[in-house]
Design a protein around this motif. Sequence first.
Motif, PDB file in Angstrom:
ATOM      1  N   GLY A 138       0.794  -1.219   0.000  1.00 32.78           N
ATOM      2  CA  GLY A 138       0.000   0.000   0.000  1.00 32.78           C
ATOM      3  C   GLY A 138       0.829   1.272   0.000  1.00 32.78           C
ATOM      4  O   GLY A 138       0.292   2.364   0.124  1.00 32.78           O
ATOM      5  N   ILE A 139       2.129   1.166  -0.144  1.00 36.13           N
ATOM      6  CA  ILE A 139       3.017   2.334  -0.171  1.00 36.13           C
ATOM      7  C   ILE A 139       3.039   2.884  -1.587  1.00 36.13           C
ATOM      8  O   ILE A 139       3.332   2.150  -2.530  1.00 36.13           O
ATOM      9  CB  ILE A 139       4.439   1.955   0.303  1.00 36.13           C
ATOM     10  N   ARG A 140       2.723   4.166  -1.733  1.00 36.99           N
ATOM     11  CA  ARG A 140       2.653   4.776  -3.075  1.00 36.99           C
ATOM     12  C   ARG A 140       4.007   4.868  -3.758  1.00 36.99           C
ATOM     13  O   ARG A 140       4.142   4.540  -4.920  1.00 36.99           O
ATOM     14  CB  ARG A 140       2.084   6.185  -2.982  1.00 36.99           C
ATOM     15  N   ASN A 141       4.986   5.347  -3.085  1.00 38.84           N
ATOM     16  CA  ASN A 141       6.303   5.563  -3.661  1.00 38.84           C
ATOM     17  C   ASN A 141       7.245   4.461  -3.165  1.00 38.84           C
ATOM     18  O   ASN A 141       8.268   4.732  -2.548  1.00 38.84           O
ATOM     19  CB  ASN A 141       6.807   6.957  -3.273  1.00 38.84           C
ATOM     20  N   ALA A 142       6.883   3.226  -3.453  1.00 39.21           N
ATOM     21  CA  ALA A 142       7.559   2.075  -2.856  1.00 39.21           C
ATOM     22  C   ALA A 142       8.810   1.670  -3.611  1.00 39.21           C
ATOM     23  O   ALA A 142       8.931   1.853  -4.822  1.00 39.21           O
ATOM     24  CB  ALA A 142       6.601   0.894  -2.798  1.00 39.21           C
ATOM     25  N   ARG A 143       9.750   1.128  -2.855  1.00 44.04           N
ATOM     26  CA  ARG A 143      10.985   0.560  -3.401  1.00 44.04           C
ATOM     27  C   ARG A 143      11.135  -0.830  -2.795  1.00 44.04           C
ATOM     28  O   ARG A 143      11.032  -1.013  -1.582  1.00 44.04           O
ATOM     29  CB  ARG A 143      12.176   1.418  -3.018  1.00 44.04           C
ATOM     30  N   ALA A 144      11.385  -1.800  -3.648  1.00 42.58           N
ATOM     31  CA  ALA A 144      11.519  -3.181  -3.184  1.00 42.58           C
ATOM     32  C   ALA A 144      12.987  -3.559  -3.018  1.00 42.58           C
ATOM     33  O   ALA A 144      13.832  -3.141  -3.802  1.00 42.58           O
ATOM     34  CB  ALA A 144      10.872  -4.123  -4.189  1.00 42.58           C
ATOM     35  N   SER A 145      13.270  -4.340  -1.997  1.00 44.68           N
ATOM     36  CA  SER A 145      14.622  -4.877  -1.821  1.00 44.68           C
ATOM     37  C   SER A 145      14.765  -6.113  -2.701  1.00 44.68           C
ATOM     38  O   SER A 145      13.818  -6.519  -3.387  1.00 44.68           O
ATOM     39  CB  SER A 145      14.850  -5.261  -0.356  1.00 44.68           C
ATOM     40  N   THR A 146      15.914  -6.714  -2.656  1.00 44.55           N
ATOM     41  CA  THR A 146      16.073  -8.000  -3.329  1.00 44.55           C
ATOM     42  C   THR A 146      15.277  -9.044  -2.564  1.00 44.55           C
ATOM     43  O   THR A 146      14.973  -8.873  -1.378  1.00 44.55           O
ATOM     44  CB  THR A 146      17.561  -8.411  -3.393  1.00 44.55           C
ATOM     45  N   ILE A 147      14.955 -10.106  -3.239  1.00 41.96           N
ATOM     46  CA  ILE A 147      14.172 -11.182  -2.627  1.00 41.96           C
ATOM     47  C   ILE A 147      15.101 -12.061  -1.794  1.00 41.96           C
ATOM     48  O   ILE A 147      16.199 -12.412  -2.225  1.00 41.96           O
ATOM     49  CB  ILE A 147      13.473 -12.013  -3.710  1.00 41.96           C
ATOM     50  N   VAL A 148      14.638 -12.403  -0.608  1.00 38.80           N
ATOM     51  CA  VAL A 148      15.374 -13.315   0.264  1.00 38.80           C
ATOM     52  C   VAL A 148      14.679 -14.666   0.180  1.00 38.80           C
ATOM     53  O   VAL A 148      13.519 -14.799   0.561  1.00 38.80           O
ATOM     54  CB  VAL A 148      15.376 -12.815   1.728  1.00 38.80           C
ATOM     55  N   GLY A 149      15.385 -15.637  -0.369  1.00 39.15           N
ATOM     56  CA  GLY A 149      14.814 -16.972  -0.515  1.00 39.15           C
ATOM     57  C   GLY A 149      15.145 -17.853   0.670  1.00 39.15           C
ATOM     58  O   GLY A 149      16.149 -17.648   1.355  1.00 39.15           O
ATOM     59  N   PHE A 150      14.280 -18.808   0.908  1.00 40.32           N
ATOM     60  CA  PHE A 150      14.477 -19.786   1.981  1.00 40.32           C
ATOM     61  C   PHE A 150      14.467 -21.177   1.368  1.00 40.32           C
ATOM     62  O   PHE A 150      14.126 -21.357   0.207  1.00 40.32           O
ATOM     63  CB  PHE A 150      13.366 -19.676   3.028  1.00 40.32           C
ATOM     64  N   ASP A 151      14.779 -22.145   2.161  1.00 41.32           N
ATOM     65  CA  ASP A 151      14.709 -23.541   1.750  1.00 41.32           C
ATOM     66  C   ASP A 151      13.297 -23.826   1.212  1.00 41.32           C
ATOM     67  O   ASP A 151      12.318 -23.289   1.717  1.00 41.32           O
ATOM     68  CB  ASP A 151      15.008 -24.411   2.981  1.00 41.32           C
ATOM     69  N   ASP A 152      13.196 -24.675   0.212  1.00 41.41           N
ATOM     70  CA  ASP A 152      11.898 -24.985  -0.392  1.00 41.41           C
ATOM     71  C   ASP A 152      10.898 -25.546   0.611  1.00 41.41           C
ATOM     72  O   ASP A 152       9.684 -25.419   0.413  1.00 41.41           O
ATOM     73  CB  ASP A 152      12.062 -25.972  -1.544  1.00 41.41           C
ATOM     74  N   ARG A 153      11.367 -26.141   1.689  1.00 37.20           N
ATOM     75  CA  ARG A 153      10.445 -26.671   2.707  1.00 37.20           C
ATOM     76  C   ARG A 153       9.652 -25.562   3.378  1.00 37.20           C
ATOM     77  O   ARG A 153       8.554 -25.785   3.854  1.00 37.20           O
ATOM     78  CB  ARG A 153      11.215 -27.468   3.757  1.00 37.20           C
ATOM     79  N   VAL A 154      10.188 -24.351   3.411  1.00 37.09           N
ATOM     80  CA  VAL A 154       9.502 -23.212   4.035  1.00 37.09           C
ATOM     81  C   VAL A 154       8.358 -22.737   3.138  1.00 37.09           C
ATOM     82  O   VAL A 154       7.294 -22.368   3.615  1.00 37.09           O
ATOM     83  CB  VAL A 154      10.498 -22.061   4.311  1.00 37.09           C
ATOM     84  N   GLY A 155       8.585 -22.717   1.834  1.00 37.23           N
ATOM     85  CA  GLY A 155       7.541 -22.326   0.895  1.00 37.23           C
ATOM     86  C   GLY A 155       7.290 -20.827   0.814  1.00 37.23           C
ATOM     87  O   GLY A 155       6.272 -20.391   0.279  1.00 37.23           O
ATOM     88  N   MET A 156       8.203 -20.035   1.339  1.00 41.64           N
ATOM     89  CA  MET A 156       8.042 -18.583   1.350  1.00 41.64           C
ATOM     90  C   MET A 156       9.337 -17.909   0.902  1.00 41.64           C
ATOM     91  O   MET A 156      10.415 -18.478   1.023  1.00 41.64           O
ATOM     92  CB  MET A 156       7.735 -18.080   2.755  1.00 41.64           C
ATOM     93  N   VAL A 157       9.169 -16.692   0.404  1.00 41.83           N
ATOM     94  CA  VAL A 157      10.296 -15.787   0.178  1.00 41.83           C
ATOM     95  C   VAL A 157       9.934 -14.474   0.863  1.00 41.83           C
ATOM     96  O   VAL A 157       8.764 -14.220   1.147  1.00 41.83           O
ATOM     97  CB  VAL A 157      10.605 -15.565  -1.323  1.00 41.83           C
ATOM     98  N   ALA A 158      10.920 -13.660   1.132  1.00 41.67           N
ATOM     99  CA  ALA A 158      10.683 -12.395   1.836  1.00 41.67           C
ATOM    100  C   ALA A 158      11.284 -11.240   1.056  1.00 41.67           C
ATOM    101  O   ALA A 158      12.197 -11.426   0.248  1.00 41.67           O
ATOM    102  CB  ALA A 158      11.296 -12.452   3.237  1.00 41.67           C
ATOM    103  N   MET A 159      10.741 -10.064   1.333  1.00 44.22           N
ATOM    104  CA  MET A 159      11.219  -8.845   0.692  1.00 44.22           C
ATOM    105  C   MET A 159      10.858  -7.680   1.602  1.00 44.22           C
ATOM    106  O   MET A 159       9.811  -7.692   2.246  1.00 44.22           O
ATOM    107  CB  MET A 159      10.515  -8.700  -0.663  1.00 44.22           C
ATOM    108  N   LEU A 160      11.728  -6.697   1.651  1.00 44.37           N
ATOM    109  CA  LEU A 160      11.433  -5.479   2.397  1.00 44.37           C
ATOM    110  C   LEU A 160      10.970  -4.418   1.409  1.00 44.37           C
ATOM    111  O   LEU A 160      11.618  -4.186   0.387  1.00 44.37           O
ATOM    112  CB  LEU A 160      12.677  -4.991   3.144  1.00 44.37           C
ATOM    113  N   VAL A 161       9.830  -3.801   1.699  1.00 43.31           N
ATOM    114  CA  VAL A 161       9.292  -2.737   0.847  1.00 43.31           C
ATOM    115  C   VAL A 161       9.382  -1.440   1.642  1.00 43.31           C
ATOM    116  O   VAL A 161       8.866  -1.350   2.754  1.00 43.31           O
ATOM    117  CB  VAL A 161       7.831  -3.023   0.443  1.00 43.31           C
ATOM    118  N   SER A 162      10.060  -0.447   1.090  1.00 46.81           N
ATOM    119  CA  SER A 162      10.288   0.817   1.783  1.00 46.81           C
ATOM    120  C   SER A 162       9.670   1.967   1.009  1.00 46.81           C
ATOM    121  O   SER A 162       9.549   1.923  -0.217  1.00 46.81           O
ATOM    122  CB  SER A 162      11.786   1.076   1.933  1.00 46.81           C
ATOM    123  N   ASP A 163       9.352   3.036   1.743  1.00 46.78           N
ATOM    124  CA  ASP A 163       8.844   4.260   1.131  1.00 46.78           C
ATOM    125  C   ASP A 163      10.038   5.093   0.679  1.00 46.78           C
ATOM    126  O   ASP A 163      10.936   5.385   1.474  1.00 46.78           O
ATOM    127  CB  ASP A 163       7.999   5.018   2.152  1.00 46.78           C
TER     128      ASP A 163
END
Length: 104
Positions: free
Chosen positions: A45-70
């Motif tokens: 929901g951030i209008r002027n957003a900037r995404a970080s690189t994606i942080v991957g985890f082991d496939d067993r976790v089934g998720m990736v993470a990213m920091l979104v900043s204004d």
Amino acid sequence: MFRMVCGSVLAAAAVFSAVPASASSDQAWAAFDAKVTRSCLAASGIRNARASTIVGFDDRVGMVAMLVSDRSRGSNVSKLCLYNKRTQRAYVDQADGWNAPPKR
């Protein structure tokens, strides 16, 4: 007849087991990265957003993470985004004060 069917099944099994598994292509990874980024930016929901690189985890976790900043001057609003690879949904929560280098 039974021998012919069994022989065909065994021959097919031998052929398919001999084919090596291949990793995802660079194009497939780029498409996945773009999908994650779009989903996380929208969920933040951030209008002027900037995404970080994606942080991957082991496939067993089934998720990736990213920091979104204004990117707005003087803002320290950040949100942590977790992207579920199975459901293809992004979940965000406040991470004010966190920072990460921008995606290149």
